[in-house]
Design an enzyme around this catalytic site. Structure first.
Site, PDB file in Angstrom:
ATOM      1  N   ASP A  13      -8.920 -23.593  58.318  1.00 15.20           N
ATOM      2  CA  ASP A  13      -8.481 -24.962  57.574  1.00 15.20           C
ATOM      3  C   ASP A  13      -6.877 -25.377  57.475  1.00 15.20           C
ATOM      4  OD1 ASP A  13      -9.216 -27.595  57.108  1.00 15.20           O
ATOM      5  OD2 ASP A  13      -9.348 -27.680  54.774  1.00 15.20           O
ATOM      6  N   GLY A  14      -6.835 -26.887  57.742  1.00 17.49           N
ATOM      7  CA  GLY A  14      -5.582 -27.273  57.939  1.00 17.49           C
ATOM      8  C   GLY A  14      -4.578 -27.133  58.857  1.00 17.49           C
ATOM      9  N   HIS A  30      -4.382 -27.037  66.632  1.00 20.40           N
ATOM     10  CA  HIS A  30      -5.713 -26.259  66.782  1.00 20.40           C
ATOM     11  C   HIS A  30      -5.098 -24.797  67.561  1.00 20.40           C
ATOM     12  CE1 HIS A  30      -7.869 -28.664  64.494  1.00 20.40           C
ATOM     13  NE2 HIS A  30      -7.555 -29.866  65.501  1.00 20.40           N
ATOM     14  N   ARG A  64     -14.972 -36.915  64.710  1.00 17.96           N
ATOM     15  CA  ARG A  64     -13.650 -36.923  64.406  1.00 17.96           C
ATOM     16  C   ARG A  64     -13.692 -37.696  66.172  1.00 17.96           C
ATOM     17  NH1 ARG A  64     -10.796 -31.587  63.086  1.00 17.96           N
ATOM     18  NH2 ARG A  64     -11.440 -31.644  60.331  1.00 17.96           N
ATOM     19  N   LEU A 124     -17.022  -4.233  64.895  1.00 18.20           N
ATOM     20  CA  LEU A 124     -17.346  -5.858  64.283  1.00 18.20           C
ATOM     21  C   LEU A 124     -18.096  -6.720  65.084  1.00 18.20           C
ATOM     22  CD1 LEU A 124     -15.840  -7.921  62.399  1.00 18.20           C
ATOM     23  CD2 LEU A 124     -14.367  -8.362  63.886  1.00 18.20           C
ATOM     24  N   ARG A 181     -10.716 -19.474  52.024  1.00 20.07           N
ATOM     25  CA  ARG A 181     -10.840 -20.879  52.397  1.00 20.07           C
ATOM     26  C   ARG A 181      -9.233 -21.166  52.484  1.00 20.07           C
ATOM     27  NH1 ARG A 181     -13.221 -27.048  52.508  1.00 20.07           N
ATOM     28  NH2 ARG A 181     -11.865 -27.659  54.454  1.00 20.07           N
TER      29      ARG A 181
END
Ligand code: IPE
Ligand code: IPE
Ligand code: MG
Length: 244
Positions: A13-14, A30, A64, A124, A181
């Site tokens: 986030d952010g 982004h 959005r 992973l 977060r």
């Protein structure tokens, strides 16, 4: 290294605020967020973390502005396309959870290809939550369970927590032990509500585009200092640790 979480989940986030703080458009945030994804995925793989779930786009994010949504989708298509060789080089297997039918065709196609091309990797497990929300997932699970009971494939009285787990999109993954977060918000935003039941939560003010593997290490160290009690007393936990 002995006490690494098996599964880490991150709400990235952010990005928007990070961009605005530099006088730039949200999409710029982004774009830089992708660099963090690369770095953190690499860091997790280097540590030998088995599962990493990244919340990239929520069901609610479809609301959005159209400009931001289409910009994000384009970025998604380009990123998946460009990252597959690196994923393969690092033995990383890609998975997706969420309502992928909502995604534009170009994104769906790139995803299908990337999932196929990385399916033999054994390092992973990178789980991208795309068009994901926990309530969407739980409603789907309930519908499927009801249908299976109706068709006689499942017996009502035999439904356990394991059964429910098998109907979630995360059925092949263990629950996350650590949830991170970024950017100073203290909420879950419809992410893995069932699976996070006993996760340790870690919040940092760092905006996602500034988050790097060193920040991941800090979160893991914090996690390692916690006593996970699962309803028991601290004394019981210490006794068990002394025995093992
Ligand atoms: C996270 O950053 C990325 C997505 C939700 C797609 P945001 O876009 O939510 O950034 P802020 O929270 O507005 O700063
Ligand atoms: C959660 O972030 C979803 C993702 C990071 C993909 P949001 O920025 O959309 O969450 P809210 O709206 O602040 O709760
Ligand atoms: Mg946000």
């Amino acid at each position: 290294m002995q006490r690494l979480p098996t599964h880490i989940a991150i709400i990235m986030d952010g990005n928007g605020r990070w961009a605005k703080e530099q006088g730039e458009d949200r999409l710029y945030g982004h774009l830089h967020g992708v660099e963090s994804v690369r770095n953190v995925v690499e860091g997790a793989a280097e540590l030998g973390i088995k599962y990493l779930t990244l919340y990239a786009f929520s069901t609610e994010n479809w609301d959005r502005p159209e400009y931001e949504v289409s910009g994000l989708m384009e970025l998604l298509v380009d990123t998946i396309h460009n990252e597959v060789p690196t994923l393969n080089k690092n033995n990383i297997k890609l998975h997706v959870i969420g309502d992928v039918n909502m995604l534009p065709d170009a994104a769906k196609n790139e995803l299908t290809q990337a999932l196929n091309e990385t399916s033999a990797n054994t390092g992973l497990n990178l789980i991208m939550a795309l068009s994901y929300s926990s309530r969407w997932e739980i409603v789907n699970a309930v519908k499927q369970i009801a249908a299976d009971v109706q068709e006689g494939k499942l017996v009502n009285s035999e439904i356990t927590q394991q059964t429910v787990q098998q109907y979630l999109t995360t059925k092949n993954f263990p629950d996350p032990e650590l949830m991170i977060r970024t950017s100073g918000e203290f909420r879950i935003s419809n992410f893995l509500l069932y699976q996070l039941a006993y996760a340790e939560l870690y919040f940092t003010n760092t905006r996602w585009p500034d988050f790097r593997k060193e920040n991941l290490y800090t979160a893991i160290l914090d996690f390692q200092g916690r006593e996970r009690r699962f309803g028991k007393t601290g004394e019981q936990i210490k006794e068990k640790e002394a025995k093992s």
